[in-house]
Motif scaffolding. Structure first.
Motif, PDB file in Angstrom:
ATOM      1  N   THR A   1     -14.798  -1.339 -33.095  1.00 18.42           N
ATOM      2  CA  THR A   1     -13.685  -0.770 -33.864  1.00 18.42           C
ATOM      3  C   THR A   1     -12.767   0.120 -33.021  1.00 18.42           C
ATOM      4  N   ALA A   2     -13.149   0.383 -31.768  1.00 18.71           N
ATOM      5  CA  ALA A   2     -12.315   1.233 -30.901  1.00 18.71           C
ATOM      6  C   ALA A   2     -10.950   0.586 -30.687  1.00 18.71           C
ATOM      7  N   ASN A   3      -9.909   1.399 -30.686  1.00 19.23           N
ATOM      8  CA  ASN A   3      -8.554   0.885 -30.449  1.00 19.23           C
ATOM      9  C   ASN A   3      -7.852   1.590 -29.292  1.00 19.23           C
ATOM     10  N   VAL A   4      -8.593   2.440 -28.559  1.00 23.73           N
ATOM     11  CA  VAL A   4      -8.061   3.050 -27.345  1.00 23.73           C
ATOM     12  C   VAL A   4      -9.147   3.020 -26.276  1.00 23.73           C
ATOM     13  N   ARG A   5      -8.734   3.172 -25.041  1.00 23.59           N
ATOM     14  CA  ARG A   5      -9.669   3.232 -23.919  1.00 23.59           C
ATOM     15  C   ARG A   5      -9.202   4.308 -22.942  1.00 23.59           C
ATOM     16  N   LEU A   6     -10.055   4.607 -21.977  1.00 22.27           N
ATOM     17  CA  LEU A   6      -9.728   5.576 -20.936  1.00 22.27           C
ATOM     18  C   LEU A   6      -9.332   4.865 -19.654  1.00 22.27           C
ATOM     19  N   GLN A   7      -8.487   5.520 -18.869  1.00 25.55           N
ATOM     20  CA  GLN A   7      -8.219   5.087 -17.502  1.00 25.55           C
ATOM     21  C   GLN A   7      -7.853   6.342 -16.704  1.00 25.55           C
ATOM     22  N   TRP A   8      -8.014   6.259 -15.384  1.00 24.57           N
ATOM     23  CA  TRP A   8      -7.605   7.383 -14.554  1.00 24.57           C
ATOM     24  C   TRP A   8      -6.088   7.514 -14.587  1.00 24.57           C
ATOM     25  N   SER A   9      -5.618   8.736 -14.588  1.00 22.51           N
ATOM     26  CA  SER A   9      -4.189   8.981 -14.645  1.00 22.51           C
ATOM     27  C   SER A   9      -3.559   8.759 -13.268  1.00 22.51           C
ATOM     28  N   THR A  10      -2.250   8.865 -13.223  1.00 28.19           N
ATOM     29  CA  THR A  10      -1.513   8.732 -11.967  1.00 28.19           C
ATOM     30  C   THR A  10      -0.921  10.083 -11.586  1.00 28.19           C
ATOM     31  N   PRO A  11      -0.784  10.367 -10.285  1.00 25.62           N
ATOM     32  CA  PRO A  11      -0.221  11.650  -9.852  1.00 25.62           C
ATOM     33  C   PRO A  11       1.196  11.884 -10.371  1.00 25.62           C
ATOM     34  N   GLU A  12       1.912  10.806 -10.687  1.00 27.50           N
ATOM     35  CA  GLU A  12       3.282  10.958 -11.169  1.00 27.50           C
ATOM     36  C   GLU A  12       3.336  11.524 -12.584  1.00 27.50           C
ATOM     37  N   ARG A  13       2.223  11.437 -13.321  1.00 23.39           N
ATOM     38  CA  ARG A  13       2.231  11.848 -14.722  1.00 23.39           C
ATOM     39  C   ARG A  13       1.274  12.999 -15.016  1.00 23.39           C
ATOM     40  N   SER A  14       0.573  13.495 -14.027  1.00 20.97           N
ATOM     41  CA  SER A  14      -0.428  14.521 -14.293  1.00 20.97           C
ATOM     42  C   SER A  14      -0.825  15.212 -12.995  1.00 20.97           C
ATOM     43  N   ASN A  15      -1.839  16.080 -13.122  1.00 19.33           N
ATOM     44  CA  ASN A  15      -2.365  16.789 -11.958  1.00 19.33           C
ATOM     45  C   ASN A  15      -3.433  15.977 -11.224  1.00 19.33           C
ATOM     46  N   HIS A  16      -3.582  14.702 -11.568  1.00 17.90           N
ATOM     47  CA  HIS A  16      -4.676  13.895 -11.024  1.00 17.90           C
ATOM     48  C   HIS A  16      -4.532  13.708  -9.516  1.00 17.90           C
ATOM     49  N   ASN A  17      -5.631  13.994  -8.807  1.00 21.05           N
ATOM     50  CA  ASN A  17      -5.708  13.807  -7.358  1.00 21.05           C
ATOM     51  C   ASN A  17      -6.752  12.728  -7.099  1.00 21.05           C
ATOM     52  N   SER A  18      -6.303  11.525  -6.808  1.00 20.68           N
ATOM     53  CA  SER A  18      -7.216  10.385  -6.689  1.00 20.68           C
ATOM     54  C   SER A  18      -8.208  10.542  -5.547  1.00 20.68           C
ATOM     55  N   SER A  19      -7.916  11.406  -4.573  1.00 22.25           N
ATOM     56  CA  SER A  19      -8.860  11.605  -3.462  1.00 22.25           C
ATOM     57  C   SER A  19     -10.151  12.256  -3.936  1.00 22.25           C
ATOM     58  N   TRP A  20     -10.097  12.930  -5.088  1.00 19.36           N
ATOM     59  CA  TRP A  20     -11.309  13.546  -5.628  1.00 19.36           C
ATOM     60  C   TRP A  20     -12.322  12.489  -6.064  1.00 19.36           C
ATOM     61  N   LEU A  21     -11.889  11.277  -6.288  1.00 26.32           N
ATOM     62  CA  LEU A  21     -12.808  10.213  -6.681  1.00 26.32           C
ATOM     63  C   LEU A  21     -13.723   9.813  -5.528  1.00 26.32           C
ATOM     64  N   ASP A  22     -13.418  10.295  -4.326  1.00 24.93           N
ATOM     65  CA  ASP A  22     -14.245  10.026  -3.153  1.00 24.93           C
ATOM     66  C   ASP A  22     -15.117  11.227  -2.779  1.00 24.93           C
ATOM     67  N   ARG A  23     -15.137  12.254  -3.647  1.00 21.09           N
ATOM     68  CA  ARG A  23     -15.887  13.473  -3.347  1.00 21.09           C
ATOM     69  C   ARG A  23     -17.119  13.565  -4.239  1.00 21.09           C
ATOM     70  N   THR A  24     -18.142  14.255  -3.770  1.00 22.22           N
ATOM     71  CA  THR A  24     -19.393  14.377  -4.503  1.00 22.22           C
ATOM     72  C   THR A  24     -19.245  15.394  -5.637  1.00 22.22           C
ATOM     73  N   PRO A  25     -20.118  15.332  -6.664  1.00 20.29           N
ATOM     74  CA  PRO A  25     -20.090  16.341  -7.727  1.00 20.29           C
ATOM     75  C   PRO A  25     -20.220  17.763  -7.197  1.00 20.29           C
ATOM     76  N   LEU A  26     -21.049  17.951  -6.158  1.00 18.07           N
ATOM     77  CA  LEU A  26     -21.211  19.283  -5.579  1.00 18.07           C
ATOM     78  C   LEU A  26     -19.904  19.785  -4.978  1.00 18.07           C
ATOM     79  N   GLU A  27     -19.198  18.897  -4.283  1.00 21.92           N
ATOM     80  CA  GLU A  27     -17.917  19.282  -3.681  1.00 21.92           C
ATOM     81  C   GLU A  27     -16.866  19.580  -4.744  1.00 21.92           C
ATOM     82  N   ILE A  28     -16.828  18.742  -5.761  1.00 20.86           N
ATOM     83  CA  ILE A  28     -15.860  18.958  -6.842  1.00 20.86           C
ATOM     84  C   ILE A  28     -16.157  20.258  -7.578  1.00 20.86           C
ATOM     85  N   GLY A  29     -17.446  20.529  -7.790  1.00 16.48           N
ATOM     86  CA  GLY A  29     -17.843  21.727  -8.516  1.00 16.48           C
ATOM     87  C   GLY A  29     -17.409  23.014  -7.865  1.00 16.48           C
TER      88      GLY A  29
END
Length: 575
Positions: free
Chosen positions: A357-385
């Protein structure tokens, strides 16, 4: 351009989204059918539209350019009536902020009283490391301002809507956040498995000054917020005439995201409380919300542990006794310690859509529309924390056309669904005669009695509640002026007040109005007698740690990060 924009906006309304060619012509036909004959200029436009559509038919279609391009094309189409936009702030080095999409009069509501607020308890006491950084501390509010000081001890309040999205400066604000109220959405601990699984506290926000379309919105962080923040204490707002305080609506439509796509009301999902419903038609593939994310590197930071001696701060961190309510509002995964807690306007009310019944989904944002830094997807939870600012963001995207008034639902994932089914199958109601303060306050005039009346009939208030009086009513000139202007409720939202435990000494009937008026005596070291009080000055509060959110049986589990979005480097839990 206006014709093509109108075409794109109206196409969903007339169910012609698959008829790319001839869209302009179809739109004009619909306008003609509404406005009726006599509109000669529409007939002329019909002819011109034939030429426009002929050119459009020769251009590559959205689908021909690929699914990704198609999604982006659809996402760029802005709603004409968007009232609130998320875009890069006009303040230097301040990330993103919220902008008005239309004019707002002074004191006009910017959002309804459905902006969720979530209490967080004793974070330092339960932190195994005691000194580790907690990013949420940069986004939380004082519990006294939120009417939540009664809930427990060492409270901070998360406000993942208008308490987190707008920026703040020292010398100016044009938004005033109202005091929260609470509503259990009809759930009761004696029968409902969802009791305690969501925050009952919500609030609204209004324009403190007149706001023009395009103005950036600023909230009052309070001077204390900037204490110790040397890099921010000189952050002053440019003069009102300075263009840096606003953006044009065209600019917001090009670089921003509309953030008022949802209306909040009772969910169609049993046990879910309230839900988010589409305020306007939401087309398939369209970005309907941006979710900036506050990261928590170690999931155990939201655990409660056995308290051996609270005064001495002695905690047995080997014994988990529960989790913070905030956990239910975060994204996580069983194979990772990382939690990502989103903030956005009304997005916390998007419930789980089971069985397709879901009618929406998630996706990673783009730097042009938000504060999203895609390089963080290559970092460990400890580093991000260890990061002291937010740097990740997701987007909510419609997976099909969503009609006005339809509930917006997201698939929370198999992990979450399994956890909920296990909870529902093993849940037992607590054995008590609990009556919430919320229930009593709904009909407070019928409930309030003097001590003499209570003794006479042998009655008492439920043991889990305490009656309190608003000390601001000690000055009758203020509240009587507000009452005469029919602004008493509004006045109570914005006064800085203290609620003191009290007893009712006397109840009288006012000769002028026929209303019950109360004499209250405060409890404590210094007793004060307050006379001729309206019932609005009195309120029941749940005693500390007795409300539904403290139930040991309350459901706790994060929304699952989809596997196809989860970076391998985040998988740091063995097994």
């Amino acid at each position: 351009k206006r014709t093509n924009l109108a075409c794109t906006r109206y196409v969903a309304l007339w169910d012609a989204r698959t008829k790319r060619e001839g869209c302009c012509f179809q739109t004009m036909v619909q306008l003609y059918s509404v406005l009726k004959p006599g509109m000669v200029w529409i007939l002329i436009l019909l002819v011109l539209c034939r030429q426009v559509d002929a050119e459009a038919s020769r251009a590559p279609s959205c689908e021909a350019k690929g699914a990704e391009d198609c999604q982006n094309t659809i996402a760029e189409v802005p709603p004409a009536d968007c009232a609130l936009w998320y875009a890069e702030s006009t303040l230097p080095s301040s990330g993103y902020g919220i902008f008005a999409g239309r004019d707002f009069a002074q004191y006009e509501a910017l959002i309804s009283e459905d902006d969720v607020v979530i209490p967080i308890f004793a974070m330092r006491l339960h932190d195994p490391n005691r000194s580790s950084f907690f990013l949420w501390n940069e986004y939380t509010w004082d519990p006294y301002d939120m009417f939540m000081a009664h809930e427990g001890t060492s409270i901070r309040v998360a406000s993942p809507g208008f308490g987190s999205l707008p920026n703040g400066v020292l010398d100016f604000f044009n938004v005033r956040n109202m005091k929260p109220h609470h509503d259990y959405a009809g759930l009761h601990r004696s029968r409902d498995t969802g009791t305690g699984a969501f925050s009952p506290y919500t609030r609204g926000s209004s324009a403190y000054t007149p706001v023009k379309a395009g103005d950036e919105l600023f909230v009052d962080y309070g001077e204390q917020y900037f204490t110790g923040r040397k890099d921010q204490t000189k952050r002053l707002l440019p003069r009102r005439g300075d263009r840096a305080t606003s953006r044009s609506l065209g600019e917001l439509a090009n670089v921003g995201t509309c953030m008022d796509n949802f209306a909040i009301k009772a969910s169609t999902i049993k046990q879910a409380g309230k839900g988010a419903f589409a305020k306007r038609p939401l087309r398939e593939g369209r970005r309907i919300a941006v979710l900036p994310l506050i990261h928590i590197g170690e999931r155990k930071r939201l655990n409660f542990y056995k308290v051996v001696d609270a005064k001495q701060g002695i905690v047995d961190h080997s014994t988990i006794t529960g989790q913070q309510l905030l956990l239910n509002y975060c994204f996580g995964h069983s194979k990772s310690t990382l939690l990502l807690c989103p903030y956005g306007l009304h997005t916390s009310f998007i419930n789980h859509g089971a069985n397709g019944t879901a009618n929406v989904r998630l996706q990673w944002s783009t730097p042009e529309r938000s504060n999203h830094n895609s390089s963080w997807l290559d970092r460990t939870p400890l580093e991000i924390g260890k990061e002291t600012t937010a740097g990740l963001a997701m987007e909510v995207v419609a997976t099909r056309d969503i009609n006005v008034g339809e509930e917006v639902l997201m698939d929370y994932g198999n992990e979450w669904e399994t956890a909920w089914e296990r909870h529902a199958s093993t849940w037992d109601p607590p054995v008590d005669n609990y009556v919430s303060a919320f229930q009593l306050n709904k009909d407070i005039e019928k409930v309030l009695r003097s001590e003499f009346e209570m003794e006479k009939i042998g009655a008492s208030y439920p043991p889990n509640v305490q009656l309190k009086v608003n000390k601001a009513f000690g000055d009758p000139r203020q509240w009587k002026t507000a009452l005469a202007r029919n602004e008493l409720e509004w006045w109570m939202h914005f006064i800085d007040s203290e609620w003191a435990a009290c007893d009712i000494q006397q109840v009288e009937i006012a000769s002028s109005s026929g209303e019950r008026m109360y004499t209250a005596r405060t409890k404590g070291k210094t007793e004060t007698v307050m006379r001729n009080l309206p019932h609005s000055a009195l309120r029941f509060f749940d005693k500390p740690f007795t409300s539904d959110i403290h139930l040991a049986s309350a459901f706790r589990y994060p929304i699952t990060i989809p596997d196809d979005m989860l970076p391998q480097v985040w998988l740091n839990v063995p097994g």
